[in-house]
Scaffold this active site. Structure first.
Site, mmCIF file in Angstrom:
data_model
loop_
_atom_site.group_PDB
_atom_site.id
_atom_site.type_symbol
_atom_site.label_atom_id
_atom_site.label_comp_id
_atom_site.label_asym_id
_atom_site.label_seq_id
_atom_site.Cartn_x
_atom_site.Cartn_y
_atom_site.Cartn_z
ATOM 1 N N ASP A 77 0.819 -1.209 0.000
ATOM 2 C CA ASP A 77 0.000 0.000 0.000
ATOM 3 C C ASP A 77 0.859 1.268 0.000
ATOM 4 O O ASP A 77 1.916 1.306 0.634
ATOM 5 C CB ASP A 77 -0.900 -0.016 1.232
ATOM 6 C CG ASP A 77 -2.112 0.865 1.049
ATOM 7 O OD1 ASP A 77 -2.379 1.273 -0.101
ATOM 8 O OD2 ASP A 77 -2.788 1.152 2.043
ATOM 9 N N ASN A 101 1.451 3.128 -3.047
ATOM 10 C CA ASN A 101 2.034 3.454 -4.363
ATOM 11 C C ASN A 101 1.477 4.769 -4.912
ATOM 12 O O ASN A 101 2.215 5.588 -5.477
ATOM 13 C CB ASN A 101 1.722 2.349 -5.379
ATOM 14 C CG ASN A 101 2.353 1.033 -5.011
ATOM 15 O OD1 ASN A 101 3.246 0.976 -4.186
ATOM 16 N ND2 ASN A 101 1.884 -0.039 -5.623
ATOM 17 N N ARG A 103 0.150 7.332 -3.265
ATOM 18 C CA ARG A 103 0.649 8.506 -2.515
ATOM 19 C C ARG A 103 2.115 8.784 -2.834
ATOM 20 O O ARG A 103 2.539 9.923 -2.931
ATOM 21 C CB ARG A 103 0.445 8.289 -1.003
ATOM 22 C CG ARG A 103 -0.950 8.635 -0.560
ATOM 23 C CD ARG A 103 -1.279 8.039 0.776
ATOM 24 N NE ARG A 103 -1.575 6.616 0.638
ATOM 25 C CZ ARG A 103 -1.777 5.786 1.657
ATOM 26 N NH1 ARG A 103 -1.680 6.245 2.893
ATOM 27 N NH2 ARG A 103 -2.060 4.535 1.449
ATOM 28 N N HIS A 122 2.994 2.503 -8.983
ATOM 29 C CA HIS A 122 2.903 1.038 -9.048
ATOM 30 C C HIS A 122 4.197 0.444 -9.612
ATOM 31 O O HIS A 122 4.676 -0.580 -9.137
ATOM 32 C CB HIS A 122 1.699 0.612 -9.903
ATOM 33 C CG HIS A 122 0.374 1.000 -9.295
ATOM 34 N ND1 HIS A 122 0.065 0.766 -7.982
ATOM 35 C CD2 HIS A 122 -0.721 1.617 -9.822
ATOM 36 C CE1 HIS A 122 -1.161 1.207 -7.722
ATOM 37 N NE2 HIS A 122 -1.652 1.746 -8.823
ATOM 38 N N GLU A 140 -11.978 -5.478 -4.089
ATOM 39 C CA GLU A 140 -12.504 -4.101 -4.065
ATOM 40 C C GLU A 140 -11.784 -3.205 -5.090
ATOM 41 O O GLU A 140 -12.298 -2.153 -5.476
ATOM 42 C CB GLU A 140 -12.325 -3.474 -2.669
ATOM 43 C CG GLU A 140 -13.221 -4.076 -1.586
ATOM 44 C CD GLU A 140 -12.830 -5.493 -1.187
ATOM 45 O OE1 GLU A 140 -11.624 -5.809 -1.171
ATOM 46 O OE2 GLU A 140 -13.743 -6.302 -0.913
ATOM 47 N N LEU A 147 11.314 -21.071 -1.244
ATOM 48 C CA LEU A 147 10.456 -20.010 -0.689
ATOM 49 C C LEU A 147 9.119 -20.088 -1.414
ATOM 50 O O LEU A 147 9.090 -20.149 -2.640
ATOM 51 C CB LEU A 147 11.116 -18.634 -0.932
ATOM 52 C CG LEU A 147 10.289 -17.381 -0.656
ATOM 53 C CD1 LEU A 147 10.087 -17.188 0.845
ATOM 54 C CD2 LEU A 147 10.985 -16.124 -1.216
ATOM 55 N N GLU A 203 0.713 -11.495 14.134
ATOM 56 C CA GLU A 203 1.252 -10.250 14.706
ATOM 57 C C GLU A 203 1.228 -9.197 13.601
ATOM 58 O O GLU A 203 1.305 -9.529 12.415
ATOM 59 C CB GLU A 203 2.699 -10.474 15.163
ATOM 60 C CG GLU A 203 2.862 -11.548 16.217
ATOM 61 C CD GLU A 203 2.307 -11.135 17.572
ATOM 62 O OE1 GLU A 203 2.396 -9.934 17.906
ATOM 63 O OE2 GLU A 203 1.770 -11.999 18.282
HETATM 64 C C1 FPP Z 1 -1.968 -0.299 -3.436
HETATM 65 O O1 FPP Z 1 -1.483 1.029 -3.443
HETATM 66 C C2 FPP Z 1 -1.300 -1.061 -4.512
HETATM 67 C C3 FPP Z 1 -1.944 -1.737 -5.496
HETATM 68 C C4 FPP Z 1 -3.407 -1.763 -5.633
HETATM 69 C C5 FPP Z 1 -1.185 -2.457 -6.559
HETATM 70 C C6 FPP Z 1 0.050 -3.156 -6.079
HETATM 71 C C7 FPP Z 1 0.664 -3.896 -7.186
HETATM 72 C C8 FPP Z 1 1.975 -3.875 -7.488
HETATM 73 C C9 FPP Z 1 3.004 -3.141 -6.732
HETATM 74 C C10 FPP Z 1 2.424 -4.689 -8.662
HETATM 75 C C11 FPP Z 1 3.076 -5.950 -8.169
HETATM 76 C C12 FPP Z 1 2.890 -7.027 -9.115
HETATM 77 C C13 FPP Z 1 2.970 -8.352 -8.808
HETATM 78 C C14 FPP Z 1 2.620 -9.351 -9.852
HETATM 79 C C15 FPP Z 1 3.380 -8.839 -7.470
HETATM 80 P P1 FPP Z 1 -2.499 2.220 -3.695
HETATM 81 O O2 FPP Z 1 -2.643 2.429 -5.149
HETATM 82 O O3 FPP Z 1 -3.791 1.913 -2.977
HETATM 83 O O4 FPP Z 1 -1.770 3.428 -3.027
HETATM 84 P P2 FPP Z 1 -2.461 4.660 -2.302
HETATM 85 O O5 FPP Z 1 -3.254 4.100 -1.143
HETATM 86 O O6 FPP Z 1 -1.304 5.493 -1.875
HETATM 87 O O7 FPP Z 1 -3.339 5.334 -3.317
#
Ligand code: FPP
Length: 218
Positions: A2, A4, A6, A19, A49, A113, A185
């Protein structure tokens, strides 16, 4: 993963850049996990969601999942990681599904892993889907205990979660592995996912190691 969006906003960049930056921390973190003796790691990539996001962002994310699979799966395979996906499969584009299945097949014999990617995943959806399959199999109430129920989850061999790391300072569970985190935890950090370093990952593991886990006992 979470924060990305921001991370990108703070840099006046489009959310997609956040992202992409989120993907770039994966390799060092997976390396660190392997070295630290972590046996199972689950990454929450897309929730049930998240379909409510603008279509453009969803498209960008699906493309990113494909590109990431193409780039990282051979590398993960070389490191002996086994890749599996958790979630509903029926709404994902065929191209993404194919990449997921290829990745699962390629890495199925590995055992250093276990990496689970939660994609179109929701904890409630998982519980509903398990219940549906129990009913469809015709089990009677006395046949259903916690162990039987757990056997109907998306990946029955996912062990109970020891530690949940929540980035970007949010103090909520967001529908993540609801069944499996019963005694987990938590490590919550204000760090946004693209800034989450191996050093902080190790700090989270150390914090976990120092906790006394009584699981309801004394
Ligand atoms: C949440 O941040 C992030 C996501 C919904 C996407 C995460 C996906 C990746 C990083 C790609 C990884 C790919 C693989 C296959 C593992 P947000 O957009 O909700 O951020 P925010 O809350 O700051 O707006």
């Amino acid at each position: 993963m979470d924060g990305n969006g921001r991370w990108a906003k703070r840099r006046w960049l489009p959310r997609a850049a956040g992202h992409r930056a989120g993907v770039s921390v994966l390799t060092p973190l997976l390396e660190t996990a392997g070295r630290a003796g972590v046996k199972t790691l689950t990454l929450y990539a897309f929730s049930t969601e998240n379909w409510a996001r603008p279509e453009r962002e969803i498209k960008t994310l699906m493309k990113l999942f494909m590109d990431t699979a193409r780039e990282k799966v051979p590398e993960l395979n070389e490191r002996g990681a086994r890749l599996r996906f958790l979630g509903r499969r029926e709404h994902l584009p065929d191209s993404v599904l194919e990449a997921m299945e290829e990745a699962e097949d390629l890495t199925s014999g590995n055992d250093s892993l276990d990496v689970y990617i939660a994609l179109d995943y929701g904890g409630r959806a998982e519980i509903v889907d398990a219940t549906r399959r129990i009913v469809a199999d015709g089990l009677s109430p006395e046949d259903v205990d916690e162990m039987t129920f757990a056997g109907y989850l998306y990946a029955p061999d996912v062990p109970e979660v020891d530690l949940v790391i929540r980035t970007s300072g949010e103090l909520r569970i967001s529908n993540f592995l609801l069944w499996q985190i019963a005694y987990a935890e938590f490590y919550v950090t204000d760090t946004l996912w693209p800034d989450f370093t191996p050093k902080e990952f190790l700090r989270a593991l150390e914090s976990f190691g120092s906790r006394s886990r009584r699981r309801g006992g004394v």
